[in-house]
Design a protein around this motif. Sequence first.
Motif, PDB file in Angstrom:
ATOM      1  N   ALA A  66     -14.019 -33.421 -31.632  1.00 58.51           N
ATOM      2  CA  ALA A  66     -14.235 -32.499 -32.758  1.00 58.51           C
ATOM      3  C   ALA A  66     -14.598 -33.294 -34.012  1.00 58.51           C
ATOM      4  CB  ALA A  66     -12.967 -31.683 -32.999  1.00 58.51           C
ATOM      5  N   PHE A  67     -13.892 -34.386 -34.211  1.00 60.25           N
ATOM      6  CA  PHE A  67     -14.110 -35.238 -35.384  1.00 60.25           C
ATOM      7  C   PHE A  67     -15.542 -35.783 -35.396  1.00 60.25           C
ATOM      8  CE2 PHE A  67     -13.226 -38.924 -38.111  1.00 60.25           C
ATOM      9  CZ  PHE A  67     -12.358 -38.358 -39.038  1.00 60.25           C
ATOM     10  N   ASP A  68     -15.980 -36.256 -34.211  1.00 63.44           N
ATOM     11  CA  ASP A  68     -17.319 -36.826 -34.077  1.00 63.44           C
ATOM     12  C   ASP A  68     -18.390 -35.752 -34.297  1.00 63.44           C
ATOM     13  OD1 ASP A  68     -19.227 -38.789 -33.505  1.00 63.44           O
ATOM     14  OD2 ASP A  68     -19.378 -38.102 -31.422  1.00 63.44           O
ATOM     15  N   LEU A  69     -18.159 -34.571 -33.710  1.00 65.51           N
ATOM     16  CA  LEU A  69     -19.125 -33.461 -33.874  1.00 65.51           C
ATOM     17  C   LEU A  69     -19.263 -33.066 -35.334  1.00 65.51           C
ATOM     18  CD1 LEU A  69     -18.585 -30.864 -31.008  1.00 65.51           C
ATOM     19  CD2 LEU A  69     -20.728 -31.977 -31.693  1.00 65.51           C
ATOM     20  N   ASN A 127     -24.021 -30.593 -24.173  1.00 65.29           N
ATOM     21  CA  ASN A 127     -24.751 -31.850 -24.400  1.00 65.29           C
ATOM     22  C   ASN A 127     -25.859 -31.737 -25.447  1.00 65.29           C
ATOM     23  OD1 ASN A 127     -26.519 -30.391 -22.913  1.00 65.29           O
ATOM     24  ND2 ASN A 127     -26.562 -31.762 -21.120  1.00 65.29           N
ATOM     25  N   SER A 128     -26.262 -30.498 -25.794  1.00 67.97           N
ATOM     26  CA  SER A 128     -27.268 -30.380 -26.873  1.00 67.97           C
ATOM     27  C   SER A 128     -26.739 -29.481 -27.986  1.00 67.97           C
ATOM     28  CB  SER A 128     -28.582 -29.832 -26.311  1.00 67.97           C
ATOM     29  OG  SER A 128     -28.349 -28.565 -25.724  1.00 67.97           O
ATOM     30  N   CYS A 129     -25.408 -29.431 -28.127  1.00 68.98           N
ATOM     31  CA  CYS A 129     -24.835 -28.454 -29.057  1.00 68.98           C
ATOM     32  C   CYS A 129     -25.241 -28.704 -30.511  1.00 68.98           C
ATOM     33  CB  CYS A 129     -23.330 -28.342 -28.852  1.00 68.98           C
ATOM     34  SG  CYS A 129     -22.325 -29.099 -30.054  1.00 68.98           S
ATOM     35  N   ILE A 151     -19.768 -24.201 -40.346  1.00 67.98           N
ATOM     36  CA  ILE A 151     -19.132 -24.254 -39.016  1.00 67.98           C
ATOM     37  C   ILE A 151     -17.669 -24.661 -39.158  1.00 67.98           C
ATOM     38  CG2 ILE A 151     -19.176 -25.391 -36.745  1.00 67.98           C
ATOM     39  CD1 ILE A 151     -21.804 -24.154 -37.021  1.00 67.98           C
ATOM     40  N   TYR A 152     -16.804 -23.931 -38.499  1.00 66.56           N
ATOM     41  CA  TYR A 152     -15.412 -24.370 -38.376  1.00 66.56           C
ATOM     42  C   TYR A 152     -15.202 -24.766 -36.918  1.00 66.56           C
ATOM     43  CZ  TYR A 152     -10.516 -24.669 -39.639  1.00 66.56           C
ATOM     44  OH  TYR A 152      -9.255 -25.144 -39.918  1.00 66.56           O
ATOM     45  N   ILE A 153     -14.815 -26.003 -36.697  1.00 69.94           N
ATOM     46  CA  ILE A 153     -14.666 -26.458 -35.304  1.00 69.94           C
ATOM     47  C   ILE A 153     -13.228 -26.226 -34.829  1.00 69.94           C
ATOM     48  CG2 ILE A 153     -14.840 -28.419 -33.715  1.00 69.94           C
ATOM     49  CD1 ILE A 153     -16.942 -29.613 -35.541  1.00 69.94           C
ATOM     50  N   ILE A 154     -13.146 -25.454 -33.759  1.00 66.95           N
ATOM     51  CA  ILE A 154     -11.833 -25.148 -33.186  1.00 66.95           C
ATOM     52  C   ILE A 154     -11.721 -25.856 -31.830  1.00 66.95           C
ATOM     53  CG2 ILE A 154     -10.420 -23.273 -32.219  1.00 66.95           C
ATOM     54  CD1 ILE A 154     -11.575 -21.455 -34.384  1.00 66.95           C
ATOM     55  N   TYR A 155     -10.771 -26.758 -31.709  1.00 69.33           N
ATOM     56  CA  TYR A 155     -10.609 -27.483 -30.441  1.00 69.33           C
ATOM     57  C   TYR A 155      -9.211 -27.220 -29.903  1.00 69.33           C
ATOM     58  CZ  TYR A 155      -8.276 -30.792 -33.562  1.00 69.33           C
ATOM     59  OH  TYR A 155      -7.454 -31.356 -34.492  1.00 69.33           O
ATOM     60  N   LEU A 156      -9.153 -27.061 -28.594  1.00 76.11           N
ATOM     61  CA  LEU A 156      -7.863 -26.700 -27.999  1.00 76.11           C
ATOM     62  C   LEU A 156      -7.344 -27.858 -27.160  1.00 76.11           C
ATOM     63  CD1 LEU A 156      -9.084 -23.132 -27.129  1.00 76.11           C
ATOM     64  CD2 LEU A 156      -7.514 -23.762 -28.962  1.00 76.11           C
ATOM     65  N   GLY A 157      -6.406 -28.565 -27.700  1.00 82.77           N
ATOM     66  CA  GLY A 157      -5.840 -29.740 -27.021  1.00 82.77           C
ATOM     67  C   GLY A 157      -6.038 -30.967 -27.893  1.00 82.77           C
ATOM     68  N   ALA A 158      -4.922 -31.706 -28.116  1.00 85.73           N
ATOM     69  CA  ALA A 158      -4.958 -32.858 -29.022  1.00 85.73           C
ATOM     70  C   ALA A 158      -5.956 -33.909 -28.548  1.00 85.73           C
ATOM     71  CB  ALA A 158      -3.557 -33.466 -29.135  1.00 85.73           C
ATOM     72  N   ASN A 159      -6.204 -33.975 -27.197  1.00 83.67           N
ATOM     73  CA  ASN A 159      -7.127 -34.987 -26.671  1.00 83.67           C
ATOM     74  C   ASN A 159      -8.589 -34.720 -27.070  1.00 83.67           C
ATOM     75  OD1 ASN A 159      -6.905 -32.687 -25.105  1.00 83.67           O
ATOM     76  ND2 ASN A 159      -7.769 -33.707 -23.290  1.00 83.67           N
ATOM     77  N   ARG A 215     -22.469 -32.656 -40.171  1.00 81.29           N
ATOM     78  CA  ARG A 215     -22.560 -32.891 -41.626  1.00 81.29           C
ATOM     79  C   ARG A 215     -23.757 -33.788 -41.946  1.00 81.29           C
ATOM     80  NH1 ARG A 215     -16.353 -34.107 -41.726  1.00 81.29           N
ATOM     81  NH2 ARG A 215     -15.496 -32.029 -42.092  1.00 81.29           N
ATOM     82  N   ALA A 216     -24.041 -34.738 -41.026  1.00 82.33           N
ATOM     83  CA  ALA A 216     -25.196 -35.620 -41.246  1.00 82.33           C
ATOM     84  C   ALA A 216     -26.487 -34.802 -41.280  1.00 82.33           C
ATOM     85  CB  ALA A 216     -25.257 -36.682 -40.163  1.00 82.33           C
ATOM     86  N   GLY A 217     -26.462 -33.635 -40.630  1.00 84.85           N
ATOM     87  CA  GLY A 217     -27.622 -32.728 -40.657  1.00 84.85           C
ATOM     88  C   GLY A 217     -27.502 -31.704 -41.760  1.00 84.85           C
ATOM     89  N   SER A 218     -26.713 -31.962 -42.780  1.00 87.95           N
ATOM     90  CA  SER A 218     -26.580 -31.137 -44.006  1.00 87.95           C
ATOM     91  C   SER A 218     -25.773 -29.860 -43.851  1.00 87.95           C
ATOM     92  CB  SER A 218     -27.942 -30.751 -44.596  1.00 87.95           C
ATOM     93  OG  SER A 218     -28.720 -31.853 -44.792  1.00 87.95           O
TER      94      SER A 218
END
Length: 420
Positions: A341-344, A408-410, A328-336, A349-352
Motif C-alpha cells: 500500500a505504501f509503495d502504491l 499488475n497494471s493498477c 484515492i484512499y488505499i485500503i489494505y486488509l492485513g498488516a503484511n 502521488r508521483a503521477g500527481s
Amino acid sequence: MKIQSIRGVKDIMPGETEKWQWVERKANIIFSRYGFNEIRPPIFEKTKLFTRGIGEATDIVEKEMYTFEDRSGEKVTLRPEGTASVVRAFIEHKMYASKALQKLYYIGPMFRYERPQAGRFRQFYQIGVEAMGSHNPAIDAEVMIMLMDFFHTLGLKGLKLQINSLGCCECRPAYREILKKAIHSQLSCLCKNCNQRYQRNPMRILDCKIKSCQDIAVNLPKTTDNLCHECDVHFKEVQSLLDTTKVLYDIDFMLVRGLDYYTHTAFEVTSSQLGAQNAICGGGRYNTLVEEFEGPATPCFGFALGLERLISIVPFSNPNDYEKKTDIYIIYLGANLKVKAFDLAHLLRAGSLSVEIDYDGGSIKSQMRKADKSASRYALIFGENEIKSGNYQLKDMNSGKQIIIPANSCVEEIFKLLNP
Ligand code: HAM
C-alpha cells in the motif's frame, strides 16, 4: 502549563487556509495579467524606516508599532505596513536602474497594536501593490481597475470605491492654511484629538470618526476645490479613465488616509457587508517617499487590502474551487500488505494524484470510515483474496459503484481513469 494565543491575533485553521490559498492564487493570476511581480520583504525592519516613512504624527507610529531592541541594541519594528519596506528594497537593490516602471506586489502579515474588535487584529494579512516609476494618471486608474477586477473575480458585491485628491507639495500647504482658517473659530467644538491635529496635520480632521467633528468637517473647504492646475488635470484624467472602463466610484473629499506619505490621488474601497471596520482596501499616490529615503525621484502609486476582511465577505459559492479532495484512499486488509500500500501510494502521488493510506491498517469498516471522512473520490481496496486473484477493487465513493482493475497494471489504470 496552558498557553493561549495573544489577544488580537488568530490561527488560520485548515478548512480556512484552503480559502486563503484560493484567494491568493487569484491575486497571483490577476496581478500577473497586469504585469506585476511578487516581492517578499522581511517582516521586521529598522524602526526609523517606519517612523520616517509613515510619519511621526500618525496613529500607527505614535501608538501602534511593535518596537523592540534586538540583542545588539538595535531598535527594530515588526512591519505595520508594506509600502515603506518596498521603498527601502527598491532603493537598496537599485530597482530603478533595471526598469523605468517597477510593478510589485506582496502578501504577508502586518502588525499593529490596535484595540482588537471584529475585523481588526494585531496581526493581520495584507495583499499590497506598488507601481513605482510613473506619474502618469493611467497608473492610478489601472491599479484601481485591477483591484476592482480582482474583487469582481472573487464574486464580491456591495463595494464602494471612493477617491479623492490630496494635492501635492505645491498646493497642499496653501490648502492647509485655508482649512486652518475655516476651522479656527470652531476649535472648541472639535474633539481633543482634532485639536491636536489642528496643529500637526489639520487635514486629518476631515477623517475624524466622531459625529460632532464630522458635522463640522462636511462644511469645510474641499481639497478638490483647492488643487493646483497640475493636480487638477491629473485627478480629472484618473476619473475619465475610470469612466472609460465603467468602474464606478464616488469622490469623497473627506478621504485623507491615515499615513503621511500620500500625494495626489487617494482612495479606499469599503464593503456594505462589513461592520464598523468596513475598509477592505486603501491606497494612493506617494510621489516623494523614494526621494525622502535618498533614492532617485520616483513617483509611485499603490494600495493594500486586508485579507481577513476580504475573505470574510468572499461568497465561496463553489467549494470545488478551493476544497482539497483526496483522489484515492488505499485500503489494505492485513498488516503484511502495508508495504505494498505504501509503495502504491508513492507511485500514484508521483503521477500527481493525492493519496492517503491508513498507516495503522485495521478492519475494512474502520478504513472505509476514514476514506469517507477524507472525502476521497475513490477507495482502492485489496486483501489476501485480491492479491491471489490478481485483481483489486476500485470503489467510486460517490456512486458506491465498484469496478475491478488488474493488480499488475493498477497504477496505469487509475491514471487512465482519473487523468491527473
Ligand atoms: P492601510 O489603510 O493602513 O494602508 O491598510 C490597508 C488595509 O489593511 C485596510 O483597508 C484594512 O483592510 C487592512 N487593515 C489595516 N489595519 C488592520 C487591522 N488592524 N486589522 C485588520 N485589517 C487591517 C496601508 O497599509 C498602506 N501601506 C497602503 C498602500 C500601499 N498605500 C500605498 N501603497
